[in-house]
Write a protein that holds these residues in place. Structure first.
Motif, mmCIF file in Angstrom:
data_model
loop_
_atom_site.group_PDB
_atom_site.id
_atom_site.type_symbol
_atom_site.label_atom_id
_atom_site.label_comp_id
_atom_site.label_asym_id
_atom_site.label_seq_id
_atom_site.Cartn_x
_atom_site.Cartn_y
_atom_site.Cartn_z
ATOM 1 N N LYS A 181 99.800 84.138 34.078
ATOM 2 C CA LYS A 181 98.971 84.724 35.126
ATOM 3 C C LYS A 181 99.588 86.033 35.596
ATOM 4 O O LYS A 181 100.807 86.168 35.662
ATOM 5 C CB LYS A 181 98.842 83.754 36.299
ATOM 6 C CG LYS A 181 98.134 82.453 35.967
ATOM 7 C CD LYS A 181 98.026 81.569 37.197
ATOM 8 C CE LYS A 181 97.318 80.267 36.871
ATOM 9 N NZ LYS A 181 97.209 79.382 38.056
ATOM 10 N N PRO A 182 98.770 87.023 35.926
ATOM 11 C CA PRO A 182 99.323 88.306 36.405
ATOM 12 C C PRO A 182 100.027 88.140 37.744
ATOM 13 O O PRO A 182 99.538 87.465 38.641
ATOM 14 C CB PRO A 182 98.071 89.197 36.536
ATOM 15 C CG PRO A 182 96.923 88.244 36.651
ATOM 16 C CD PRO A 182 97.301 87.032 35.855
ATOM 17 N N GLY A 183 101.183 88.772 37.868
ATOM 18 C CA GLY A 183 101.940 88.713 39.108
ATOM 19 C C GLY A 183 102.781 87.476 39.279
ATOM 20 O O GLY A 183 103.378 87.276 40.342
ATOM 21 N N VAL A 184 102.858 86.618 38.267
ATOM 22 C CA VAL A 184 103.633 85.372 38.351
ATOM 23 C C VAL A 184 104.846 85.493 37.431
ATOM 24 O O VAL A 184 104.713 85.815 36.247
ATOM 25 C CB VAL A 184 102.791 84.150 37.961
ATOM 26 C CG1 VAL A 184 103.650 82.887 37.963
ATOM 27 C CG2 VAL A 184 101.623 83.986 38.919
ATOM 28 N N TRP A 185 106.019 85.238 37.991
ATOM 29 C CA TRP A 185 107.274 85.243 37.232
ATOM 30 C C TRP A 185 107.843 83.837 37.242
ATOM 31 O O TRP A 185 107.787 83.145 38.255
ATOM 32 C CB TRP A 185 108.273 86.225 37.838
ATOM 33 C CG TRP A 185 107.826 87.648 37.740
ATOM 34 C CD1 TRP A 185 107.012 88.322 38.601
ATOM 35 C CD2 TRP A 185 108.156 88.575 36.705
ATOM 36 N NE1 TRP A 185 106.802 89.607 38.175
ATOM 37 C CE2 TRP A 185 107.504 89.794 37.019
ATOM 38 C CE3 TRP A 185 108.935 88.498 35.564
ATOM 39 C CZ2 TRP A 185 107.598 90.920 36.218
ATOM 40 C CZ3 TRP A 185 109.045 89.634 34.766
ATOM 41 C CH2 TRP A 185 108.394 90.817 35.106
ATOM 42 N N LEU A 186 108.388 83.417 36.111
ATOM 43 C CA LEU A 186 108.944 82.080 35.949
ATOM 44 C C LEU A 186 110.443 82.182 35.709
ATOM 45 O O LEU A 186 110.933 83.160 35.160
ATOM 46 C CB LEU A 186 108.285 81.350 34.774
ATOM 47 C CG LEU A 186 106.768 81.234 34.790
ATOM 48 C CD1 LEU A 186 106.280 80.564 33.514
ATOM 49 C CD2 LEU A 186 106.290 80.469 36.014
ATOM 50 N N ILE A 187 111.160 81.143 36.132
ATOM 51 C CA ILE A 187 112.584 81.029 35.824
ATOM 52 C C ILE A 187 112.774 79.718 35.089
ATOM 53 O O ILE A 187 112.339 78.667 35.550
ATOM 54 C CB ILE A 187 113.453 81.117 37.104
ATOM 55 C CG1 ILE A 187 114.935 81.086 36.716
ATOM 56 C CG2 ILE A 187 113.093 80.069 38.132
ATOM 57 C CD1 ILE A 187 115.851 81.541 37.840
ATOM 58 N N GLU A 188 113.404 79.795 33.927
ATOM 59 C CA GLU A 188 113.478 78.671 32.996
ATOM 60 C C GLU A 188 114.930 78.359 32.674
ATOM 61 O O GLU A 188 115.757 79.262 32.537
ATOM 62 C CB GLU A 188 112.700 79.025 31.720
ATOM 63 C CG GLU A 188 112.701 77.959 30.646
ATOM 64 C CD GLU A 188 111.912 78.401 29.431
ATOM 65 O OE1 GLU A 188 111.107 79.346 29.564
ATOM 66 O OE2 GLU A 188 112.103 77.813 28.344
ATOM 67 N N ASN A 189 115.237 77.055 32.563
ATOM 68 C CA ASN A 189 116.592 76.667 32.182
ATOM 69 C C ASN A 189 116.681 76.476 30.676
ATOM 70 O O ASN A 189 115.697 76.674 29.950
ATOM 71 C CB ASN A 189 117.028 75.406 32.932
ATOM 72 C CG ASN A 189 116.175 74.196 32.587
ATOM 73 O OD1 ASN A 189 115.258 74.268 31.761
ATOM 74 N ND2 ASN A 189 116.457 73.075 33.207
ATOM 75 N N ASP A 243 105.471 90.290 47.514
ATOM 76 C CA ASP A 243 106.848 90.618 47.867
ATOM 77 C C ASP A 243 107.754 90.610 46.640
ATOM 78 O O ASP A 243 108.633 91.455 46.485
ATOM 79 C CB ASP A 243 107.368 89.630 48.912
ATOM 80 C CG ASP A 243 106.613 89.748 50.228
ATOM 81 O OD1 ASP A 243 105.990 90.799 50.443
ATOM 82 O OD2 ASP A 243 106.641 88.792 51.017
ATOM 83 N N LEU A 244 107.531 89.632 45.761
ATOM 84 C CA LEU A 244 108.354 89.565 44.554
ATOM 85 C C LEU A 244 108.088 90.746 43.640
ATOM 86 O O LEU A 244 109.018 91.287 43.023
ATOM 87 C CB LEU A 244 108.081 88.253 43.807
ATOM 88 C CG LEU A 244 108.920 88.014 42.545
ATOM 89 C CD1 LEU A 244 110.405 88.028 42.878
ATOM 90 C CD2 LEU A 244 108.529 86.705 41.884
ATOM 91 N N GLU A 245 106.836 91.181 43.543
ATOM 92 C CA GLU A 245 106.519 92.350 42.728
ATOM 93 C C GLU A 245 107.216 93.597 43.261
ATOM 94 O O GLU A 245 107.708 94.434 42.499
ATOM 95 C CB GLU A 245 105.005 92.567 42.704
ATOM 96 C CG GLU A 245 104.264 91.614 41.781
ATOM 97 C CD GLU A 245 104.577 91.878 40.320
ATOM 98 O OE1 GLU A 245 104.711 90.899 39.566
ATOM 99 O OE2 GLU A 245 104.709 93.056 39.945
ATOM 100 N N GLU A 246 107.292 93.713 44.578
ATOM 101 C CA GLU A 246 107.981 94.860 45.168
ATOM 102 C C GLU A 246 109.485 94.781 44.927
ATOM 103 O O GLU A 246 110.146 95.791 44.707
ATOM 104 C CB GLU A 246 107.672 94.934 46.654
ATOM 105 C CG GLU A 246 106.213 95.259 46.946
ATOM 106 C CD GLU A 246 105.883 95.207 48.416
ATOM 107 O OE1 GLU A 246 104.722 95.409 48.769
ATOM 108 O OE2 GLU A 246 106.802 94.958 49.217
ATOM 109 N N LEU A 247 110.023 93.570 44.948
ATOM 110 C CA LEU A 247 111.452 93.416 44.650
ATOM 111 C C LEU A 247 111.763 93.751 43.197
ATOM 112 O O LEU A 247 112.861 94.204 42.875
ATOM 113 C CB LEU A 247 111.890 91.984 44.961
ATOM 114 C CG LEU A 247 112.086 91.625 46.428
ATOM 115 C CD1 LEU A 247 112.435 90.161 46.570
ATOM 116 C CD2 LEU A 247 113.163 92.479 47.061
#
Length: 296
Positions: free
Chosen positions: A77-85, A103-107
């Motif tokens: 999805k656009p604008g969604v970031w995932l963190i994976e182990n 906020d995350l996109e700005e960071l």
């Protein structure tokens, strides 16, 4: 459908196929969470503690998380970031960090600054604070042009060796399921290729003959390709044009939440260059005023 296919195979060809699980993988994960056996809560707690230890600086957080085996990727999805182990479990990064997607996109644009110093002031509903301006067509067009300049040649998923190797794994499965005759034919073909190279100097790349050799070759090639793409992405973001586009995008976003009346009027009139010029002058004069106050 898998169970029906298994029954058909057993009825027509007499193949003994193990029955598949009744529950899907998502149902199993839900059951694990309810039973307290899921790894996601512990993973979320570890990442949130790491976020606090790094002082809410995204770049430091991503580097420290990478040392622990985590990888930040862009979701479908656009604008969604995932963190994976390392085991493949993933969480939404903005939920882990307790941030909004915006906020995350700005960071992501200013990863080397703390969260509180990077994010612009939000409208709190107070009388003395003006709400953010709506995005005009000129603003959206300008942001799209900047995004085309900023976008790297490869996505993050295209720079991971393990993902690049997936399309070639079916070749490994072919080698693993070879019959004796097929193995013998492959060995004869490789022998003929070696004779051609020795006798006539014909350079022919001999394909791998075993599954282990195929895996090693795939790992080497995909690792080289992933490294080359990572270098290309790094060189892309170091270009002066890309850095200028990132700076201009940050400035445009700041214009939407600016409290300067002249900047807001220019944004409403779709005079983006004038608005950015006014805001840039304001940012240059603000530190000077602070320095004068400290001297007094």
């Amino acid at each position: 459908m898998k169970q029906a296919a298994a029954h058909l195979k057993q009825a027509f060809w007499g193949e003994q196929v193990l029955l598949q699980a009744t529950f899907t993988d998502a149902a199993h994960q839900t059951t694990k969470r309810r039973a307290g056996h899921s790894v996601l809560p512990a993973m979320r707690a570890e990442l949130r503690q790491l976020w606090q230890e790094t002082g809410c600086v995204l770049q430091t957080f991503v580097e420290r998380a990478g040392e622990r085996g985590y990888l930040v990727t862009q979701g479908d999805k656009p604008g969604v970031w995932l963190i994976e182990n390392a085991e493949g479990y993933h969480l939404a990064l903005h939920r882990v960090l307790r941030l909004r997607r915006q906020d995350l996109e700005e960071l992501m644009d200013e990863q080397d600054r703390p969260m509180t110093a990077t994010l612009p002031r939000r409208w709190s509903g107070r009388g003395e604070t003006l709400p953010p301006l709506p995005e005009t067509s000129a603003y959206q067009t300008s942001m799209k042009k900047l995004a085309d300049v900023i976008r790297p040649p490869w996505k993050r998923s295209d720079c991971r060796a393990e993902l690049l190797a997936r399309p070639y794994l079916h070749e490994v499965h072919k080698l693993e399921s070879q019959t004796g005759e097929e193995k013998l034919a492959a060995l004869l073909a490789a022998l003929i290729m070696r004779f051609l190279a020795i006798l006539f100097g014909v350079r022919v790349e001999i394909p791998p003959l075993t599954a282990q050799a195929a895996r090693q070759r795939i790992e080497e090639k995909t690792r080289e390709l992933a490294q080359a793409r990572q270098e290309a992405v790094r060189a892309h973001f170091e270009m002066d044009g890309v850095q200028a586009a990132l700076k201009q995008r940050r400035l445009l976003r700041s214009c939407l939440v600016s409290q300067n009346l002249a900047v807001r009027q220019a944004m409403q009139a779709e005079q983006l260059e004038l608005a950015m010029t006014l805001l840039g002058k304001q940012k240059q004069t603000t530190p000077e005023r602070g320095a004068n106050k400290r001297e007094m």
